[in-house]
Design a protein around this motif. Structure first.
Motif, PDB file in Angstrom:
ATOM      1  N   CYS A  49      46.492  30.429  67.039  1.00  0.00           N
ATOM      2  CA  CYS A  49      46.787  29.685  65.992  1.00  0.00           C
ATOM      3  C   CYS A  49      47.385  30.233  64.837  1.00  0.00           C
ATOM      4  O   CYS A  49      48.486  29.883  64.153  1.00  0.00           O
ATOM      5  CB  CYS A  49      45.716  28.580  65.479  1.00  0.00           C
ATOM      6  SG  CYS A  49      45.129  27.539  66.943  1.00  0.00           S
ATOM      7  N   GLU A  50      46.694  31.394  64.501  1.00  0.00           N
ATOM      8  CA  GLU A  50      46.934  32.350  63.434  1.00  0.00           C
ATOM      9  C   GLU A  50      48.272  32.742  63.628  1.00  0.00           C
ATOM     10  O   GLU A  50      49.347  32.938  62.588  1.00  0.00           O
ATOM     11  CB  GLU A  50      45.942  33.267  62.970  1.00  0.00           C
ATOM     12  CG  GLU A  50      44.780  32.638  62.320  1.00  0.00           C
ATOM     13  CD  GLU A  50      45.253  32.086  60.882  1.00  0.00           C
ATOM     14  OE1 GLU A  50      45.882  32.841  60.041  1.00  0.00           O
ATOM     15  OE2 GLU A  50      44.739  31.007  60.774  1.00  0.00           O
ATOM     16  N   ASN A  53      51.028  30.344  63.269  1.00  0.00           N
ATOM     17  CA  ASN A  53      50.904  29.464  61.944  1.00  0.00           C
ATOM     18  C   ASN A  53      50.694  28.086  62.282  1.00  0.00           C
ATOM     19  O   ASN A  53      51.497  27.313  61.461  1.00  0.00           O
ATOM     20  CB  ASN A  53      51.765  30.083  60.992  1.00  0.00           C
ATOM     21  CG  ASN A  53      51.526  29.522  59.377  1.00  0.00           C
ATOM     22  OD1 ASN A  53      50.526  29.533  59.172  1.00  0.00           O
ATOM     23  ND2 ASN A  53      52.333  29.362  58.753  1.00  0.00           N
ATOM     24  N   HIS A  54      49.970  27.788  63.161  1.00  0.00           N
ATOM     25  CA  HIS A  54      50.119  26.187  63.495  1.00  0.00           C
ATOM     26  C   HIS A  54      48.556  25.951  64.112  1.00  0.00           C
ATOM     27  O   HIS A  54      47.993  26.789  64.944  1.00  0.00           O
ATOM     28  CB  HIS A  54      50.915  26.118  64.833  1.00  0.00           C
ATOM     29  CG  HIS A  54      51.188  24.551  64.857  1.00  0.00           C
ATOM     30  ND1 HIS A  54      51.591  23.401  64.087  1.00  0.00           N
ATOM     31  CD2 HIS A  54      51.106  23.701  66.120  1.00  0.00           C
ATOM     32  CE1 HIS A  54      51.773  22.462  64.558  1.00  0.00           C
ATOM     33  NE2 HIS A  54      51.395  22.681  65.835  1.00  0.00           N
ATOM     34  N   HIS A  55      48.056  25.149  63.619  1.00  0.00           N
ATOM     35  CA  HIS A  55      46.302  24.965  63.664  1.00  0.00           C
ATOM     36  C   HIS A  55      46.220  23.356  64.216  1.00  0.00           C
ATOM     37  O   HIS A  55      46.692  22.518  63.850  1.00  0.00           O
ATOM     38  CB  HIS A  55      45.933  25.066  62.341  1.00  0.00           C
ATOM     39  CG  HIS A  55      46.116  26.542  61.766  1.00  0.00           C
ATOM     40  ND1 HIS A  55      47.259  26.712  60.921  1.00  0.00           N
ATOM     41  CD2 HIS A  55      45.632  27.682  61.948  1.00  0.00           C
ATOM     42  CE1 HIS A  55      47.212  27.882  60.804  1.00  0.00           C
ATOM     43  NE2 HIS A  55      46.187  28.639  61.396  1.00  0.00           N
TER      44      HIS A  55
END
Length: 96
Positions: A49-50, A53-55
């Motif tokens: 995710c990091e 940059n999408h969570h």
């Protein structure tokens, strides 16, 4: 990144039978042997995710993990959601 159409999403989901599309998001849940295995998968997913940059929106109760993927900036599902979905599937496949 543009929002995908429902037709595009459903076509892509044919390759991911454990995932569903509803409420402008992709949804799935996984059940693990125990809490430790579930948390291990969550930690590995967190690194992906990091990197993207999408969570996700996710919840954990003991050995289950419920995941919802959507791109809030686009009010729906984008290619980024499918990139994360693929990473999640690879991680969970290894865990199982």
């Amino acid at each position: 990144m543009k929002k995908l159409s429902e037709k595009e999403i459903n076509s892509k989901l044919e390759n991911y039978p454990d995932w569903e599309f509803y409420e402008d998001a992709l949804h799935t849940d996984f059940e693990f042997e125990n809490f430790k295995d579930c948390m291990s998968a969550m930690n590995r997913i967190a690194f992906e995710c990091e990197a993207l940059n999408h969570h996700p929106e996710w919840t954990n109760v003991y050995n289950t993990l419920d995941i919802t993927l959507t791109t809030h900036d686009e009010d729906g599902v984008t290619e980024l959601d499918f990139k994360l979905l693929e990473a999640i599937n690879k991680i969970v496949e290894v865990e199982e």
